[in-house]
Design a protein around this motif. Sequence first.
Motif, PDB file in Angstrom:
ATOM      1  N   ASN A 465       4.906   5.661   0.185  1.00  0.00           N
ATOM      2  CA  ASN A 465       4.886   6.737   1.183  1.00  0.00           C
ATOM      3  C   ASN A 465       3.489   7.048   1.698  1.00  0.00           C
ATOM      4  OD1 ASN A 465       3.770   7.977  -1.043  1.00  0.00           O
ATOM      5  ND2 ASN A 465       5.222   9.695  -1.110  1.00  0.00           N
ATOM      6  N   HIS A 466       2.506   6.231   1.296  1.00  0.00           N
ATOM      7  CA  HIS A 466       1.133   6.499   1.736  1.00  0.00           C
ATOM      8  C   HIS A 466       0.382   5.182   1.916  1.00  0.00           C
ATOM      9  CE1 HIS A 466      -2.525   8.836   2.228  1.00  0.00           C
ATOM     10  NE2 HIS A 466      -3.139   7.987   1.407  1.00  0.00           N
ATOM     11  N   THR A 467      -0.480   5.130   2.922  1.00  0.00           N
ATOM     12  CA  THR A 467      -1.298   3.942   3.183  1.00  0.00           C
ATOM     13  C   THR A 467      -2.762   4.272   2.946  1.00  0.00           C
ATOM     14  OG1 THR A 467       0.276   3.204   4.871  1.00  0.00           O
ATOM     15  CG2 THR A 467      -1.909   2.191   4.883  1.00  0.00           C
ATOM     16  N   LEU A 468      -3.403   3.494   2.068  1.00  0.00           N
ATOM     17  CA  LEU A 468      -4.815   3.693   1.769  1.00  0.00           C
ATOM     18  C   LEU A 468      -5.677   3.194   2.926  1.00  0.00           C
ATOM     19  CD1 LEU A 468      -4.850   2.496  -1.967  1.00  0.00           C
ATOM     20  CD2 LEU A 468      -4.674   4.844  -1.102  1.00  0.00           C
ATOM     21  N   ASP A 469      -6.952   3.517   2.842  1.00  0.00           N
ATOM     22  CA  ASP A 469      -7.878   3.135   3.909  1.00  0.00           C
ATOM     23  C   ASP A 469      -7.933   1.626   4.101  1.00  0.00           C
ATOM     24  OD1 ASP A 469      -8.464   5.768   4.332  1.00  0.00           O
ATOM     25  OD2 ASP A 469     -10.299   5.770   3.121  1.00  0.00           O
ATOM     26  N   ASP A 470      -7.698   0.871   2.995  1.00  0.00           N
ATOM     27  CA  ASP A 470      -7.754  -0.588   3.111  1.00  0.00           C
ATOM     28  C   ASP A 470      -6.429  -1.197   3.542  1.00  0.00           C
ATOM     29  OD1 ASP A 470      -6.169  -0.317   0.892  1.00  0.00           O
ATOM     30  OD2 ASP A 470      -7.528  -1.336  -0.499  1.00  0.00           O
ATOM     31  N   GLY A 471      -5.463  -0.333   3.885  1.00  0.00           N
ATOM     32  CA  GLY A 471      -4.172  -0.821   4.355  1.00  0.00           C
ATOM     33  C   GLY A 471      -3.131  -1.015   3.272  1.00  0.00           C
ATOM     34  N   ALA A 486       7.686  20.303  -0.438  1.00  0.00           N
ATOM     35  CA  ALA A 486       8.250  19.646  -1.613  1.00  0.00           C
ATOM     36  C   ALA A 486       7.637  18.262  -1.782  1.00  0.00           C
ATOM     37  CB  ALA A 486       9.763  19.521  -1.473  1.00  0.00           C
ATOM     38  N   ARG A 487       7.417  17.886  -3.017  1.00  0.00           N
ATOM     39  CA  ARG A 487       6.922  16.538  -3.274  1.00  0.00           C
ATOM     40  C   ARG A 487       8.103  15.570  -3.362  1.00  0.00           C
ATOM     41  NH1 ARG A 487       6.985  13.885  -8.030  1.00  0.00           N
ATOM     42  NH2 ARG A 487       7.621  14.917  -9.966  1.00  0.00           N
ATOM     43  N   PRO A 488       7.876  14.267  -3.221  1.00  0.00           N
ATOM     44  CA  PRO A 488       8.978  13.308  -3.290  1.00  0.00           C
ATOM     45  C   PRO A 488       9.555  13.221  -4.702  1.00  0.00           C
ATOM     46  CG  PRO A 488       6.880  12.159  -3.162  1.00  0.00           C
ATOM     47  CD  PRO A 488       6.590  13.607  -2.933  1.00  0.00           C
ATOM     48  N   TRP A 489      10.840  12.879  -4.779  1.00  0.00           N
ATOM     49  CA  TRP A 489      11.537  12.742  -6.064  1.00  0.00           C
ATOM     50  C   TRP A 489      11.846  11.264  -6.246  1.00  0.00           C
ATOM     51  CZ3 TRP A 489      16.705  15.759  -7.267  1.00  0.00           C
ATOM     52  CH2 TRP A 489      16.955  15.743  -8.644  1.00  0.00           C
ATOM     53  N   ALA A 490      11.174  10.652  -7.193  1.00  0.00           N
ATOM     54  CA  ALA A 490      11.334   9.218  -7.440  1.00  0.00           C
ATOM     55  C   ALA A 490      12.009   9.012  -8.791  1.00  0.00           C
ATOM     56  CB  ALA A 490       9.985   8.518  -7.422  1.00  0.00           C
TER      57      ALA A 490
END
Length: 648
Positions: A465-471, A486-490
């Motif tokens: 759910n997130h992309t770092l600066d390096d892709g 709310a935070r994601p529920w994994a």
Amino acid sequence: MTSQVSSAAEQADQADGADGAVVGEQRKPAGTKDVRRLDRVIIRFAGDSGDGMQLTGDRFTSETASFGNDLSTLPNFPAEIRAPAGTLPGVSSFQLHFADHDILTPGDAPHVLVAMNPAALKANIGDVPRGAEIIVNTDEFTKRAMQKVGYAASPLEDGSLDGYQLHPVPLTTLTVEALKEFDLTRKEAERSKNMFALGLLSWMYHRPTEGTEKFLRSKFAKKPEIAEANLAAFRAGWNFGETTEDFAVSYEVAPAATAFPVGTYRNISGNLALSYGLVAAARQADLPLFLGSYPITPASDILHELSRHKNFGVRTFQAEDEIAGIGAALGAAFGGSLAVTTTSGPGVALKSETIGLAVSLELPLLVVDIQRGGPSTGLPTKTEQADLLQAMFGRNGEAPVPIVAPRTPGDCFDAALEAARIALTYRTPVMLLSDGYLANGSEPWRVPELEELPDLTVRFTQGPNHTLDDGTEVFWPYKRDPLTLARPWAVPGTPGLEHRIGGIEKEDGTGNISYAPANHDFMVRIRQAKIDGIDVPDLEVDDPDGARTLVLGWGSTYGPITAAVRRLRAAGDAVAQAHLRHLNPFPGNLGAVLKAYDKVVVPEMNLGQLATLLRAKYLVDAHSYNQVNGMPFKAEQLAAALKEAIDD
């Protein structure tokens, strides 16, 4: 037991708790007894805790519900498993208020008292108004039994009961005589005297009998002779009423056909409704339901009931203690279940650290607190509303938790659904505050249609759910929904979604351990902002006359407050009423509502906990009216207090 109601709801004109009235009288042909019609009746069964008063009251209630009356009940029993026989601390009672119109409370004072022994009479006579009927089991009024509770002379003979309609009935002797054809000892036969009393009262008030007969055959299916003996005692009580000259009149209370919306109804207690609400919430969320619990009065019935519903994906775990119960529930929440733990006030104290852990982990968890008298062990079988501040603040650190409170036994179903909605939507533990009065009391409840239930569908995170600066695409367990925070529920085991879990402060986004002061400040504030931002409906105010005084309640005080308000309005007084379901966060319009009235009165079964919160948050002079005697408010008592506030 269900019944069909086929007419539209109408507001009853009569004030709940007002004196019952004979609204008509029918006289049957010569040689038969009179039948009088009443609009409502309050009956109290009282005896030793081993006399079966709760069973007797429950059966009378079930038949009354199937007949179609509106009703409200108040079971009242000692904390001891078996208190000494014939003593005042050992008295158990069951009060039932039923009517042909909409009612809200189990009634202030019984019109009929059934006293199985001297202790039952002495413990309850103070609540019985002059002119009421008293049915006593004369066989138990021995010199020793009377001395045990402080009677120097028999109250049946000394004139102290002259102001009542006294019916002395040798219940034990009549029961034993009715069962002489059965192969039972005298002691075994005497145990059926409660069924004799039930039969007599069923005759007096024209209650159906088929349900009770079916119940007895089912309950004693493995002991058919005991079943037949109880049936014989029940029928003997009915026949005694029909033939004895002591009961010259029987009574009819018509069904409350205009009190309810169209639908299928059943009698339901608060704990049963709450159990059904939890099952319905899990089904609507398409999640397994997990209950981690430790038995405690008055919450244990929820554990018992949910254990019967494995076919709905319910798993119950009776833990070795309160801490293990909530720990298992929180683990189930981490694993993707709708997780619940049930307890009472002392158990909440033990669970507090794990509730704080759930706040930190931001996982959905329902903490159901069936409040009772405290502190510590306190009054295990009595009711109170004294856990509100514990629910609000009873954890270390800044650990905010939403709080929801039902107002009637049937409303416990809807409150469970609402608590589940909040927990699942906002990823937070939620406190649900019921109490002993709601848990054990009962009322008619309309069984909802499936399409009326809310959609609680949950979407688990399935990928990064997130992309770092390096892709690089990664999963951040604390990357929040911008609308709900709310935070994601994994669910554990989902490939690529491994993440840190634990009670040490998390870094925003990554969930890594962080001791950074600025990060901690941010996490504390955003957890509070998430609770503050929960979507709750505005507070509705019932104010038909433009009143200057508002009475504001929460939880189980709804019935007594509404009954008191009806009395005042019937007498020409203007008073507004509002009732809170959401206690954290408060409804968005609450501040404006409070400031719109010259005076705000807050009745509570504590020493002013909601009033304290209102004064602190809204700077209003909320006036407390408090009671902490283990019993619910009486409508007359509240009406007098509110009248004084209005006139002041």
